[in-house]
Design an enzyme around this catalytic site. Structure first.
Site, PDB file in Angstrom:
ATOM      1  N   ASP A 105       0.904  -1.259  -0.027  1.00  0.00           N
ATOM      2  CA  ASP A 105      -0.014   0.093  -0.030  1.00  0.00           C
ATOM      3  C   ASP A 105       0.820   1.188   0.184  1.00  0.00           C
ATOM      4  O   ASP A 105       1.731   1.028   0.905  1.00  0.00           O
ATOM      5  CB  ASP A 105      -0.776   0.017   1.286  1.00  0.00           C
ATOM      6  CG  ASP A 105      -2.233   0.374   1.134  1.00  0.00           C
ATOM      7  OD1 ASP A 105      -2.300   1.655   0.461  1.00  0.00           O
ATOM      8  OD2 ASP A 105      -3.219   0.000   1.576  1.00  0.00           O
ATOM      9  N   ASP A 207      -2.991   4.780  -2.526  1.00  0.00           N
ATOM     10  CA  ASP A 207      -4.129   5.428  -1.523  1.00  0.00           C
ATOM     11  C   ASP A 207      -4.394   6.700  -2.115  1.00  0.00           C
ATOM     12  O   ASP A 207      -3.680   7.776  -2.561  1.00  0.00           O
ATOM     13  CB  ASP A 207      -3.332   5.588  -0.231  1.00  0.00           C
ATOM     14  CG  ASP A 207      -4.363   5.885   0.773  1.00  0.00           C
ATOM     15  OD1 ASP A 207      -5.155   5.051   1.231  1.00  0.00           O
ATOM     16  OD2 ASP A 207      -4.408   6.898   1.096  1.00  0.00           O
ATOM     17  N   GLU A 266      -6.661   3.748  -6.093  1.00  0.00           N
ATOM     18  CA  GLU A 266      -7.928   3.995  -5.383  1.00  0.00           C
ATOM     19  C   GLU A 266      -8.277   5.623  -5.398  1.00  0.00           C
ATOM     20  O   GLU A 266      -7.444   6.360  -4.832  1.00  0.00           O
ATOM     21  CB  GLU A 266      -7.841   3.731  -3.848  1.00  0.00           C
ATOM     22  CG  GLU A 266      -9.042   3.761  -2.955  1.00  0.00           C
ATOM     23  CD  GLU A 266      -8.804   4.561  -1.668  1.00  0.00           C
ATOM     24  OE1 GLU A 266      -9.743   4.442  -0.918  1.00  0.00           O
ATOM     25  OE2 GLU A 266      -7.898   5.317  -1.517  1.00  0.00           O
ATOM     26  N   HIS A 328     -11.255  -2.211   4.056  1.00  0.00           N
ATOM     27  CA  HIS A 328     -11.051  -1.713   5.278  1.00  0.00           C
ATOM     28  C   HIS A 328     -11.447  -0.596   5.730  1.00  0.00           C
ATOM     29  O   HIS A 328     -11.459  -0.072   6.828  1.00  0.00           O
ATOM     30  CB  HIS A 328      -9.480  -1.712   5.725  1.00  0.00           C
ATOM     31  CG  HIS A 328      -8.905  -0.696   4.615  1.00  0.00           C
ATOM     32  ND1 HIS A 328      -8.812  -0.785   3.645  1.00  0.00           N
ATOM     33  CD2 HIS A 328      -8.343   0.389   5.211  1.00  0.00           C
ATOM     34  CE1 HIS A 328      -8.150   0.368   3.133  1.00  0.00           C
ATOM     35  NE2 HIS A 328      -7.965   1.101   3.989  1.00  0.00           N
ATOM     36  N   ASP A 329     -12.391  -0.045   4.837  1.00  0.00           N
ATOM     37  CA  ASP A 329     -12.899   1.472   5.018  1.00  0.00           C
ATOM     38  C   ASP A 329     -14.415   1.189   5.130  1.00  0.00           C
ATOM     39  O   ASP A 329     -15.135   2.234   5.582  1.00  0.00           O
ATOM     40  CB  ASP A 329     -12.764   2.282   3.839  1.00  0.00           C
ATOM     41  CG  ASP A 329     -11.243   2.692   3.694  1.00  0.00           C
ATOM     42  OD1 ASP A 329     -10.393   2.769   4.874  1.00  0.00           O
ATOM     43  OD2 ASP A 329     -10.738   3.202   2.708  1.00  0.00           O
TER      44      ASP A 329
HETATM   45  O1  TEU Z   1      -9.206   6.019   1.830  1.00  0.00           O
HETATM   46  C1  TEU Z   1      -9.496   7.283   1.005  1.00  0.00           C
HETATM   47  C2  TEU Z   1     -10.923   7.567   1.045  1.00  0.00           C
HETATM   48  O2  TEU Z   1     -11.762   7.828   0.088  1.00  0.00           O
HETATM   49  C3  TEU Z   1     -11.446   7.664   2.425  1.00  0.00           C
HETATM   50  O3  TEU Z   1     -12.146   9.117   2.473  1.00  0.00           O
HETATM   51  C4  TEU Z   1     -12.857   6.737   2.750  1.00  0.00           C
HETATM   52  O4  TEU Z   1     -14.014   7.072   1.974  1.00  0.00           O
HETATM   53  C5  TEU Z   1     -12.890   6.781   4.297  1.00  0.00           C
HETATM   54  O5  TEU Z   1     -12.031   5.877   4.800  1.00  0.00           O
HETATM   55  C6  TEU Z   1     -14.259   6.619   4.773  1.00  0.00           C
HETATM   56  O6  TEU Z   1     -14.636   5.127   4.660  1.00  0.00           O
HETATM   57  C7  TEU Z   1      -7.839   5.813   1.965  1.00  0.00           C
HETATM   58  C8  TEU Z   1      -7.617   4.539   2.846  1.00  0.00           C
HETATM   59  O7  TEU Z   1      -8.318   3.375   2.170  1.00  0.00           O
HETATM   60  C9  TEU Z   1      -8.226   4.986   4.463  1.00  0.00           C
HETATM   61  O8  TEU Z   1      -8.162   3.913   5.288  1.00  0.00           O
HETATM   62  C10 TEU Z   1      -7.377   6.245   4.642  1.00  0.00           C
HETATM   63  O9  TEU Z   1      -7.664   6.529   6.108  1.00  0.00           O
HETATM   64  C11 TEU Z   1      -7.383   7.330   3.844  1.00  0.00           C
HETATM   65  O10 TEU Z   1      -7.094   7.059   2.548  1.00  0.00           O
HETATM   66  C12 TEU Z   1      -6.375   8.252   4.262  1.00  0.00           C
HETATM   67  O11 TEU Z   1      -5.066   7.749   3.908  1.00  0.00           O
END
Ligand code: TEU
Ligand code: CA
Length: 546
Positions: A105, A207, A266, A328-329
């Site tokens: 990542d 990311d 992403e 994970h989000d």
């Molecule tokens: O996520 C980017 C993103 O679009 C986030 O705003 C997402 O919508 C949010 O986690 C709400 O669910 C990436 C990573 O996947 C995330 O884990 C990180 O926290 C974020 O970037 C910042 O690096």
């Protein structure tokens, strides 16, 4: 049919959230030696293991862990919680022995405020690193440089008392945004890319790429009155700038001097031009980009059909789709799609789609055993975003609970105090139990992965939607080599209803052999015919056409 696919087009990617996969030293936090000890589960070369061939590791870099690793304090090392660089090299080696590739990542938009670059930047206005971040004076009388609001709440500007300017952060205050228009920063980050490629990683998951680049005249974003939080603004000036595409093109040329490296992007669903804009012309930016529309969709046949064709159309020629239902989000898809229905059965049908749609499937650890969102109390929460919006939004911690390996009290994840509680259902929902049960969702995942691996049409075939008389029935064909008559086409049908459905398909009668049903013990190759067939509630089937 995609001729001569690259390895990553045929790959099956498994996302590991390092905090939660396997602890090896009893501190309650997953780590790299733990991951190594579970590689055989992922792929031991026999039919007993899951059979994935690529791991995407969420960040393992040294970090204060305010955003659980997405706040990087050193891009060229491993956080001591997870192990050492030697452990990492061992992971690469042990994975390779099993035919598994590792994807890192890479967080490009921001560092941690603990990163030495930022420490230098804030220590002195004349430090070279000052220009690697965004700084601005206020508009007078304590007014911030612009109205921009941050993804995780609050303003995007934080006052730095020591150097007496504001710095910009699109996420947490502990995640200052990098200024990608700076050539030295670019060179430094491309060195990071080479550092990991030289260690043997096969690609990167990039990311939040649409955040790279800002309008440095700091114009206010337009406001949507009546909306709240991040979506209250139209993020016209604080993201989605052309610079992001320029950086992706450079990155593509950096990795092109290595063999077969994959770049996976992403980007926000609402980024300008859609995430697919990051394919560039199909060969000058990213190899594949996540499209979260499927993940965000309601469990309805018409919605899925529309989203699938929109996603298909979005990918330019030369580009390649990725299929992702959980990460994970987000709330786990078993709960998201399962809401209001039989979650377990829908998760089985969703698995068929994951492996039967055109594109590289991404699994999120635990989905293969039907892990649910953890039911957490406020005091269990760790993620600042989850805490901030609790209990109005489910947030992210529920999807990050420890992997459920067996029915012991801590599910085999740790011998210590787990960083997030182990889910209550681990007694029955776990790898050990499900491995013994041929009807478990884990057995279904193993079977689907095997089927995909031995079926060119599933890996490479074109996607064609089929018309069905039943609005709950989604049906499509993946077209193999040559004509349909060559017997290599695959038909997939999914009943989104919780009642049995008569699904007659338009067009000539198709016959073939049933390869898989989510509702039957796996009996390969039963004769099957198409004009009028019944699907059980939530059933999905895969048929090899004659
Ligand atoms: O996520 C980017 C993103 O679009 C986030 O705003 C997402 O919508 C949010 O986690 C709400 O669910 C990436 C990573 O996947 C995330 O884990 C990180 O926290 C974020 O970037 C910042 O690096
Ligand atoms: Ca540990």
């Amino acid at each position: 049919m995609t001729a001569n696919p690259s390895w990553w087009q045929s790959a099956i990617v498994y996302q590991i959230y390092p905090w939660s996969f396997q602890d090896s030293n009893g501190d309650g936090i997953g780590d790299i030696p733990g991951i190594i000890s579970r590689l055989d589960y992922l792929n031991d070369g026999t039919l007993n293991s899951l059979g994935i061939d690529t791991i995407w590791l969420s960040p393992i870099y040294p970090s204060p862990m305010e955003d659980f690793g997405y706040d990087v304090a050193d891009y060229c090392n491993v956080d001591p919680r997870f192990g050492t660089l030697d452990d990492f090299d061992r992971l690469i080696h042990e994975a390779r022995r099993r035919g598994i590739k590792i994807i890192m990542d890479l967080v490009l938009n921001h560092t941690s405020d603990q990163h030495p670059w930022f420490q230098h930047a804030r220590a002195s206005r004349s430090a070279p690193e000052r220009a690697w971040y965004y700084w601005a004076d206020g508009k007078g009388f304590g007014r911030r440089p612009s109205n921009w609001n941050a993804r995780f709440g609050g303003s995007s500007w934080t006052w730095d008392a020591s150097s007496r300017q504001y710095y910009l952060h699109s996420f947490l205050p502990g995640q200052p945004d990098l200024n990608w228009s700076n050539q030295d920063l670019q060179a430094k980050m491309f060195d990071v890319v080479r550092f990991w490629l030289n260690r043997g990683v096969q690609g990167f998951r990039l990311d939040a790429i649409n955040w790279l680049g800002k309008d440095v005249r700091w114009p206010d974003n337009p406001v949507r009155f009546g909306w709240r939080g991040y979506t209250r603004q139209i993020h016209r000036y604080d993201r989605d700038q052309p610079l992001a595409h320029e950086v992706m093109r450079k990155l593509r040329s950096v990795v092109s001097s290595y063999r077969d490296v994959v770049l996976i992007g992403e980007a926000s669903a609402d980024t300008v031009g859609g995430p697919a804009a990051f394919y560039g012309n199909g060969s000058d930016e990213l190899h594949t980009v996540f499209d979260f529309r499927l993940l965000k969709s309601l469990w309805r046949a018409d919605r899925f059909r529309d989203v699938i064709s929109a996603a298909e159309r979005a990918v330019p020629s030369g580009g390649w789709p990725s299929i992702v239902l959980s990460n994970h989000d987000q709330s786990r898809h078993i709960d998201r799609y399962g809401n209001g229905g039989n979650a377990g059965q829908r998760a089985r049908a969703a698995a068929v789609l994951l492996f039967a749609l055109r594109g590289t499937p991404f699994l999120y650890y635990g989905e293969e055993i039907g892990m649910r969102n953890g039911r957490l109390r406020y005091r269990d929460l760790r993620d600042p975003y989850t805490k901030r919006f609790w209990p109005f939004r489910i947030g992210r911690d529920p999807a990050r609970t420890p992997m459920q390996w067996d029915g012991s009290p801590l599910s085999g994840f740790t011998t210590g105090q787990p960083w997030l509680p182990v889910s209550g259902d681990a007694l029955t929902v776990n790898v050990e139990e499900e491995s013994k049960n041929p009807l478990s969702i884990l057995s279904l995942y193993r079977h689907l992965i095997r089927l995909r691996k031995e079926t060119p049409a599933l890996r490479q075939g074109a996607y064609t939607a089929l018309e069905s008389s039943n609005r709950h029935c989604l049906a499509f064909v993946r077209t193999g080599e040559g004509s349909a008559a060559s017997g290599r086409d695959i038909l997939v049908a999914v009943n989104f209803d919780s009642h049995a459905s008569n699904c007659s398909l338009a067009g000539p009668e198709r016959t073939g052999r049933l390869r898989l049903s989510t509702q039957l013990p796996i009996v390969d190759r039963q004769p099957w015919s198409s004009n009028r067939f019944v699907l059980q509630p939530d059933e999905a089937i895969i048929v090899s056409l004659a």
